[in-house]
Design an enzyme around this catalytic site. Structure first.
Site, PDB file in Angstrom:
ATOM      1  N   LYS A 154       0.464  -1.523   0.339  1.00 50.91           N
ATOM      2  CA  LYS A 154      -0.132  -0.498  -0.076  1.00 50.91           C
ATOM      3  C   LYS A 154       0.884   1.439   0.286  1.00 50.91           C
ATOM      4  O   LYS A 154       0.453   2.297  -1.647  1.00 50.91           O
ATOM      5  CB  LYS A 154      -1.054   0.035   1.285  1.00 50.91           C
ATOM      6  N   ASP A 172      -5.994  -1.183   1.342  1.00 49.58           N
ATOM      7  CA  ASP A 172      -5.952  -1.198   2.723  1.00 49.58           C
ATOM      8  C   ASP A 172      -6.913  -1.904   2.903  1.00 49.58           C
ATOM      9  O   ASP A 172      -8.047  -2.259   2.222  1.00 49.58           O
ATOM     10  CB  ASP A 172      -5.791  -1.193   3.570  1.00 49.58           C
TER      11      ASP A 172
END
Length: 202
Positions: A154, A172
């Site tokens: 991420k 996420d």
């Protein structure tokens, strides 16, 4: 991050409103059907119209500052990060200085940031790795970024999106859950979900 808030809050709210206009029981059905091409196009166009100029709220001047700010922003507000980083960057303006930093000194500078103990260790190790393996330059390749301490998939994607305008998605737990709820993805992993979202929303 601003664009994460878009998909989590804006996307869910307006997509549900759109669907509910045609099917009032939609919002009460917890089992979502796969989004149609019309649904996907609606979401894309809404994002483009509403958030065409969306950028990060993190304050930075270069790749080093951007990556540090993104690492610190995990489970911490951008506003808080922007309060913390000026003193950090003044004392450690490049990876060269940060790689040699005293851990306790860095912890002191980060103490108002969530998980500051681990983040202090990670950014020092990240700086050391960048100096040791990349001649002091933050890499712009995903597979190299995720080798750095404190940088997962991420964080690497957020960096590349902001720095290079890369066509990536930072997935996420929240984005994973909401994208499935919207019927935009059905991947079992973050990587699979990211690939599906990039394909559908690019």
């Amino acid at each position: 991050m601003l664009w994460l808030q878009i998909i989590i809050f804006g996307g869910l709210k307006y997509f549900l409103m759109f669907k509910a206009k045609f099917n009032p029981i939609f919002c009460y059905n917890h089992k979502m059907k796969k989004a149609t091409k019309k649904d996907i196009e609606f979401i894309k166009q809404y994002f483009l119209q509403k958030y065409d100029d969306a950028v990060t709220e993190l304050a930075y001047k270069n790749d080093y500052e951007l990556l540090i700010a993104i690492i610190l922003s995990a489970q911490c507000t951008d506003k808080r990060v922007n309060i913390i980083t000026p003193a950090l960057f003044e004392k450690y303006p490049t990876t060269k200085e940060l790689a040699l930093a005293n851990l306790e000194d860095v912890k002191e500078l980060l103490k108002t940031c969530s998980f500051f103990n681990n983040k202090a260790k990670n950014i020092i190790k990240m700086a050391y790795d960048v100096e040791d393996n990349y001649e002091g330059e933050i890499p712009h390749v995903q597979k190299d970024l995720i080798k750095l301490a404190g940088v997962g998939n991420k964080t690497a994607n957020v960096f590349l999106i902001e720095a290079d305008g890369a066509n990536l998605m930072a997935v996420d737990t929240h984005v994973f859950r909401v994208s499935h709820r919207l019927g935009l993805a059905d991947g079992k992993t973050v990587e699979q979900t990211e690939a599906q979202l990039v394909k559908k929303l690019k």
